[in-house]
Scaffold this active site. Structure first.
Site, PDB file in Angstrom:
ATOM      1  N   ARG A 172     -70.989  12.810 -21.772  1.00  0.00           N
ATOM      2  CA  ARG A 172     -70.540  11.742 -20.859  1.00  0.00           C
ATOM      3  C   ARG A 172     -70.035  12.376 -19.583  1.00  0.00           C
ATOM      4  NH1 ARG A 172     -65.814  10.160 -24.556  1.00  0.00           N
ATOM      5  NH2 ARG A 172     -66.105  12.385 -24.891  1.00  0.00           N
ATOM      6  N   LEU A 271     -65.242  -1.293 -26.207  1.00  0.00           N
ATOM      7  CA  LEU A 271     -65.033  -2.716 -26.406  1.00  0.00           C
ATOM      8  C   LEU A 271     -64.117  -3.219 -25.298  1.00  0.00           C
ATOM      9  CD1 LEU A 271     -66.307  -4.265 -28.751  1.00  0.00           C
ATOM     10  CD2 LEU A 271     -64.147  -4.153 -29.953  1.00  0.00           C
ATOM     11  N   CYS A 281     -77.466   6.198 -17.028  1.00  0.00           N
ATOM     12  CA  CYS A 281     -77.947   6.340 -18.409  1.00  0.00           C
ATOM     13  C   CYS A 281     -78.048   5.032 -19.180  1.00  0.00           C
ATOM     14  CB  CYS A 281     -77.038   7.308 -19.146  1.00  0.00           C
ATOM     15  SG  CYS A 281     -76.927   8.891 -18.300  1.00  0.00           S
TER      16      CYS A 281
HETATM   17  C1  UGA Z   1     -73.424   7.738 -21.502  1.00  0.00           C
HETATM   18  C2  UGA Z   1     -73.142   7.996 -22.991  1.00  0.00           C
HETATM   19  O1  UGA Z   1     -71.791   7.616 -23.301  1.00  0.00           O
HETATM   20  C3  UGA Z   1     -73.338   9.471 -23.330  1.00  0.00           C
HETATM   21  O2  UGA Z   1     -73.176   9.674 -24.726  1.00  0.00           O
HETATM   22  C4  UGA Z   1     -74.762   9.866 -22.923  1.00  0.00           C
HETATM   23  O3  UGA Z   1     -74.993  11.240 -23.178  1.00  0.00           O
HETATM   24  C5  UGA Z   1     -74.945   9.603 -21.446  1.00  0.00           C
HETATM   25  O4  UGA Z   1     -74.729   8.206 -21.177  1.00  0.00           O
HETATM   26  C6  UGA Z   1     -76.357   9.983 -21.073  1.00  0.00           C
HETATM   27  O5  UGA Z   1     -77.294   9.289 -21.472  1.00  0.00           O
HETATM   28  O6  UGA Z   1     -76.563  11.036 -20.455  1.00  0.00           O
HETATM   29  P1  UGA Z   1     -72.054   8.017 -19.219  1.00  0.00           P
HETATM   30  O7  UGA Z   1     -73.201   7.297 -18.564  1.00  0.00           O
HETATM   31  O8  UGA Z   1     -71.509   9.248 -18.594  1.00  0.00           O
HETATM   32  O9  UGA Z   1     -72.448   8.432 -20.735  1.00  0.00           O
HETATM   33  O10 UGA Z   1     -70.875   6.976 -19.281  1.00  0.00           O
HETATM   34  P2  UGA Z   1     -70.065   6.190 -20.396  1.00  0.00           P
HETATM   35  O11 UGA Z   1     -68.732   6.777 -20.536  1.00  0.00           O
HETATM   36  O12 UGA Z   1     -70.867   5.981 -21.602  1.00  0.00           O
HETATM   37  O13 UGA Z   1     -69.897   4.775 -19.650  1.00  0.00           O
HETATM   38  C7  UGA Z   1     -71.038   3.985 -19.325  1.00  0.00           C
HETATM   39  C8  UGA Z   1     -70.644   2.708 -18.638  1.00  0.00           C
HETATM   40  O14 UGA Z   1     -70.040   1.810 -19.565  1.00  0.00           O
HETATM   41  C9  UGA Z   1     -69.652   2.852 -17.502  1.00  0.00           C
HETATM   42  O15 UGA Z   1     -70.087   2.063 -16.404  1.00  0.00           O
HETATM   43  C10 UGA Z   1     -68.357   2.318 -18.056  1.00  0.00           C
HETATM   44  O16 UGA Z   1     -67.515   1.779 -17.056  1.00  0.00           O
HETATM   45  C11 UGA Z   1     -68.891   1.236 -18.971  1.00  0.00           C
HETATM   46  N1  UGA Z   1     -67.958   0.845 -20.050  1.00  0.00           N
HETATM   47  C12 UGA Z   1     -67.553   1.732 -20.985  1.00  0.00           C
HETATM   48  C13 UGA Z   1     -67.506  -0.480 -20.110  1.00  0.00           C
HETATM   49  O17 UGA Z   1     -67.880  -1.307 -19.258  1.00  0.00           O
HETATM   50  N2  UGA Z   1     -66.667  -0.849 -21.114  1.00  0.00           N
HETATM   51  C14 UGA Z   1     -66.254   0.010 -22.057  1.00  0.00           C
HETATM   52  O18 UGA Z   1     -65.482  -0.391 -22.954  1.00  0.00           O
HETATM   53  C15 UGA Z   1     -66.721   1.350 -21.992  1.00  0.00           C
END
Ligand code: UGA
Length: 450
Positions: A172, A271, A281
């Site tokens: 991440r 959540l 991603c």
């Molecule tokens: C994501 C995955 O979590 C990683 O495991 C994966 O390796 C990576 O994509 C990838 O494919 O390379 P990342 O895109 O860095 O990682 O970000 P995340 O922390 O997963 O967050 C993704 C999105 O979800 C963000 O916009 C965040 O704000 C949103 N989010 C997250 C929510 O809207 N609500 C939540 O409760 C959690």
């Protein structure tokens, strides 16, 4: 660096007993982090990218992107002489194990991923690599790609011993090095015992610390990655769907989330109701999986993922509508302070950023939009020079009619409502991430909406 910091601990090399020669193709976010991770494991690493400027930057210990703590680790690996950077495939070809970490962006006008960089990397390596080396795909790809790359290697390589494997990455942004050195699982998509042996050797210190390894076929390894991201996306859209039901019925989504989170079959993470997911991603992988299901004639499955995407995008419209309500029905001529440009905190990545999408939409409705983000402003300026940017929260909120918190950086969560009261024209705040304590803002006289 503080000796007890996480990064200081992480930077104590884990030292594999056998140092391998490792090449990493593609020095983007994934490749650079992986290359540094490999060097910290004690391997001799060469990272290759065709972009000269990026390689020049990395060679002088400068990261081309923001990632907490990674710059210090790069310096450490350079000092130890464990990592070097090159623009030449010839330099990379000597390694025992090659990791392909190039980008697979969504193709314009299509749900599919653009695989041209992956293909090029496999062809260029296949032409040069000799001996019992393996070329390992780490990029996120649709099912069937690894098999195709194995055929490409057979076609372009004069040496039958060169193998192919798929080893997806789950890091991440914002915790990239932690995820690289302490992953919760390693997936090896292999077709030969030799490939498995080499992968086990390169990850030996991590495996020794108890990280589970799943050895499987190419297709399952490829799906392991996209399905994990699609599941996370689904979880976020689920809670956002519940947020809509809560709004309609007068229930409160945050306590609801808490009750769901206590059930450890569900869990509290991912959540968080709010503006939804973005980045390079989750949206891309969800759409690629949707395209894969549609290609296979699995229309019901495709429509599930399509709906997850649609719910996610609808959050941006809802945020815009709530902001409009706070402004009394129109953005036109109003001054709007947008806090956040990055798609999430602790990154300067603005790809598919929900925050920026809402900021731009408000601008298109003729608001005067001023953005502040702790690290992503330069990235945002490059893509949206039409918007105004301010160096501090107070400056951005000066004379504003509405503050929109759209990325939950800690410094936004910690903002002082009393201090901001003196800067703004009207005390209206929209909390797009359910990150603020509503009571604190209400008691300081603000109109607070989440
Ligand atoms: C994501 C995955 O979590 C990683 O495991 C994966 O390796 C990576 O994509 C990838 O494919 O390379 P990342 O895109 O860095 O990682 O970000 P995340 O922390 O997963 O967050 C993704 C999105 O979800 C963000 O916009 C965040 O704000 C949103 N989010 C997250 C929510 O809207 N609500 C939540 O409760 C959690």
């Amino acid at each position: 660096m503080h000796p007890n910091s996480t990064y200081a601990k992480l930077s104590q090399p884990l030292e594999s007993s056998g140092c391998l020669r490792v090449s990493v193709i593609g020095a983007g976010y994934l490749g650079t982090t992986h290359a540094i991770g490999m060097a910290l494991l004690g391997h001799d690493v060469v990272a290759m990218d065709i972009e000269k400027e990026k390689i020049a930057q990395l060679s002088s210990c400068e990261l081309p992107f923001f990632e907490p703590g990674l710059g210090e680790l790069l310096r450490k690996c350079m000092e130890l002489g464990r990592i070097r950077f090159t623009t030449s495939y010839d330099d990379a070809a000597e390694a025992d194990i090659h990791f392909v970490c190039v980008g697979t962006p969504q193709l314009p006008g299509s749900l599919n991923a653009d695989l041209r960089w992956v293909e090029t990397a496999f062809i260029e390596l296949a032409r040069r690599v000799c001996g019992p080396a393996i070329i390992v795909g780490k990029s996120t790809v649709p099912t069937g790609t690894a098999r195709r790359m194995a055929e490409i290697v057979r076609r372009h390589s004069a040496d039958r011993r060169v193998g192919v494997a798929w080893n997806p990455e789950f890091l991440r942004e914002g915790c990239a090095i932690e995820d690289t050195l302490r992953p919760n699982r390693l997936i090896f998509g292999v077709e030969s015992p030799h490939a498995e042996k080499l992968l086990r050797a390169v990850y030996q210190p991590i495996i020794e610390r108890g990280c589970p390894v799943v050895v499987t076929d190419y297709a399952t390894a490829e799906l392991a990655k996209v399905s994990a991201n699609a599941f996370l996306a689904m979880k976020i859209s689920f809670i956002n769907a519940m947020a809509q039901i809560c709004e309609a019925t007068g229930a409160a989504v945050l306590p609801l989330t808490e009750t769901l989170g206590y059930d450890d079959r569900i869990g509290r993470r991912f959540l968080g109701p709010g503006l939804g997911f973005g980045g390079g991603c989750l949206p891309k992988d969800l759409r690629a999986l949707c395209a894969c299901a549609a290609d296979q004639g699995l229309d019901d499955v495709a429509s599930l993922f399509r709906q997850v995407d649609a719910i996610n995008l609808s959050r941006r419209h809802r945020a815009l509508a709530l902001g409009r309500e706070l402004l009394g029905g129109t953005y036109a001529g109003k001054r709007v302070c947008v806090l956040g440009a990055a798609f999430k905190p602790n990154t300067d990545d603005i790809r598919d950023s929900p925050a920026l999408a809402v900021g731009v939409a408000a601008y298109r409705e003729e608001a005067y939009v001023v953005i502040h983000d702790p690290v992503a402003m330069n990235s945002a300026k490059r893509v949206h020079p039409e918007l105004e940017y301010a160096e501090t929260i107070v400056e951005a909120s000066r004379d504003s009619d509405l503050i929109m918190l759209l990325t939950e950086w800690t410094e936004f969560i910690d903002m002082d409502p009393a201090l901001l009261s003196t800067a703004v024209r009207s005390r209206n705040i929209f909390d797009g991430r359910n990150a603020l304590t509503a009571e604190r803002w209400h008691s300081a006289g603000w109109n607070y909406r989440a």
